[in-house]
Design a protein around this motif. Structure first.
Motif, PDB file in Angstrom:
ATOM      1  N   GLY A 148      57.052  40.700  37.001  1.00 33.33           N
ATOM      2  CA  GLY A 148      56.274  41.368  38.031  1.00 33.33           C
ATOM      3  C   GLY A 148      54.971  41.866  37.450  1.00 33.33           C
ATOM      4  N   TYR A 149      54.109  42.270  38.341  1.00 40.05           N
ATOM      5  CA  TYR A 149      52.799  42.738  37.938  1.00 40.05           C
ATOM      6  C   TYR A 149      52.934  44.066  37.199  1.00 40.05           C
ATOM      7  N   MET A 150      51.933  44.402  36.398  1.00 41.86           N
ATOM      8  CA  MET A 150      51.957  45.696  35.719  1.00 41.86           C
ATOM      9  C   MET A 150      52.107  46.779  36.785  1.00 41.86           C
TER      10      MET A 150
ATOM     11  N   LEU B 178      59.536  41.846  30.867  1.00 44.24           N
ATOM     12  CA  LEU B 178      58.421  41.027  30.397  1.00 44.24           C
ATOM     13  C   LEU B 178      57.107  41.729  30.706  1.00 44.24           C
ATOM     14  N   GLY B 179      56.083  41.426  29.925  1.00 42.66           N
ATOM     15  CA  GLY B 179      54.744  41.878  30.272  1.00 42.66           C
ATOM     16  C   GLY B 179      54.330  41.174  31.562  1.00 42.66           C
ATOM     17  N   GLY B 180      53.426  41.779  32.310  1.00 41.17           N
ATOM     18  CA  GLY B 180      52.996  41.195  33.577  1.00 41.17           C
ATOM     19  C   GLY B 180      52.482  39.772  33.452  1.00 41.17           C
ATOM     20  N   GLY B 181      51.838  39.450  32.330  1.00 40.35           N
ATOM     21  CA  GLY B 181      51.275  38.114  32.148  1.00 40.35           C
ATOM     22  C   GLY B 181      52.179  37.137  31.421  1.00 40.35           C
ATOM     23  N   THR B 182      53.275  37.627  30.856  1.00 42.35           N
ATOM     24  CA  THR B 182      54.130  36.768  30.031  1.00 42.35           C
ATOM     25  C   THR B 182      54.523  35.449  30.708  1.00 42.35           C
ATOM     26  N   PRO B 183      55.016  35.474  31.945  1.00 46.72           N
ATOM     27  CA  PRO B 183      55.455  34.206  32.540  1.00 46.72           C
ATOM     28  C   PRO B 183      54.315  33.242  32.865  1.00 46.72           C
ATOM     29  N   CYS B 184      53.081  33.728  32.794  1.00 42.96           N
ATOM     30  CA  CYS B 184      51.927  32.937  33.245  1.00 42.96           C
ATOM     31  C   CYS B 184      51.212  32.199  32.119  1.00 42.96           C
TER      32      CYS B 184
END
Length: 173
Positions: free
Chosen positions: A7-9, A77-83
């Motif tokens: 999810g987003y931060m 996860l960090g907000g950007g990890t999956p991206c």
């Protein structure tokens, strides 16, 4: 089983994750905290001194470490990890992974994040709620493709942490 919270931060991944792990008797891992421990610096300092590319490499390293672990865990996860890179792909390919997207409306994310933006390197430069909302809207549009690949999508708007955790546990069976 490894439960990955995406999810987003500001979506509550760490807060929900800690409580969910405790309820399930699982280990809790916050990917950002693991990076901070290894680097002996907080995320803003890492971004400033070593840059985002270095941070994303560390993030990938920590993700791989978590995926190799034998213990049942809840991973924030960090907000950007999956991206980045093929991070989402390797999570989904793991036979022990379950992914859960904690989804919030842009307005709720903006309200949560504006007061703490100085501690978040990606948004610290935004000086008004309107600019922050525009940034979040754009980011969510870009990241939605990855977040929406989650096995479970939990709408977290107007729900207490207890209600969110209860819904997660129900979905997990």
């Amino acid at each position: 089983m490894n439960i990955f919270l995406l999810g987003y931060m500001g979506s509550g991944k760490s807060h929900i994750g800690k409580q969910l792990a405790e309820d399930l008797g699982y280990k809790f891992t916050d990917l950002d905290e693991e990076i901070e421990i290894q680097e002996k610096a907080n995320i803003p300092e890492i971004f400033e001194s070593k840059g985002e590319v270095f941070f994303r490499k560390m993030e990938r390293h920590m993700l791989e470490k978590v995926l190799k672990s034998d213990s049942s865990s809840v991973i924030s996860l960090g907000g950007g990890t999956p991206c980045y890179g093929n991070n989402m792909e390797i999570i989904k390919e793991s036979p022990t992974a379950t992914t859960i997207y904690l989804k919030l409306k842009v307005e709720n994310l903006t309200r949560r994040l504006f007061s703490e933006k100085d501690h978040r390197p990606l948004i610290s430069h935004l000086d008004s709620p309107e600019k922050l909302e525009e940034f979040i809207r754009k980011h969510l549009f870009e990241r939605g493709f990855y977040y929406n690949q989650s096995e479970h999508i939990i709408n977290c708007d107007s729900k207490s942490p207890e209600e969110i955790i209860s819904e997660i546990k129900t979905r997990l069976g």
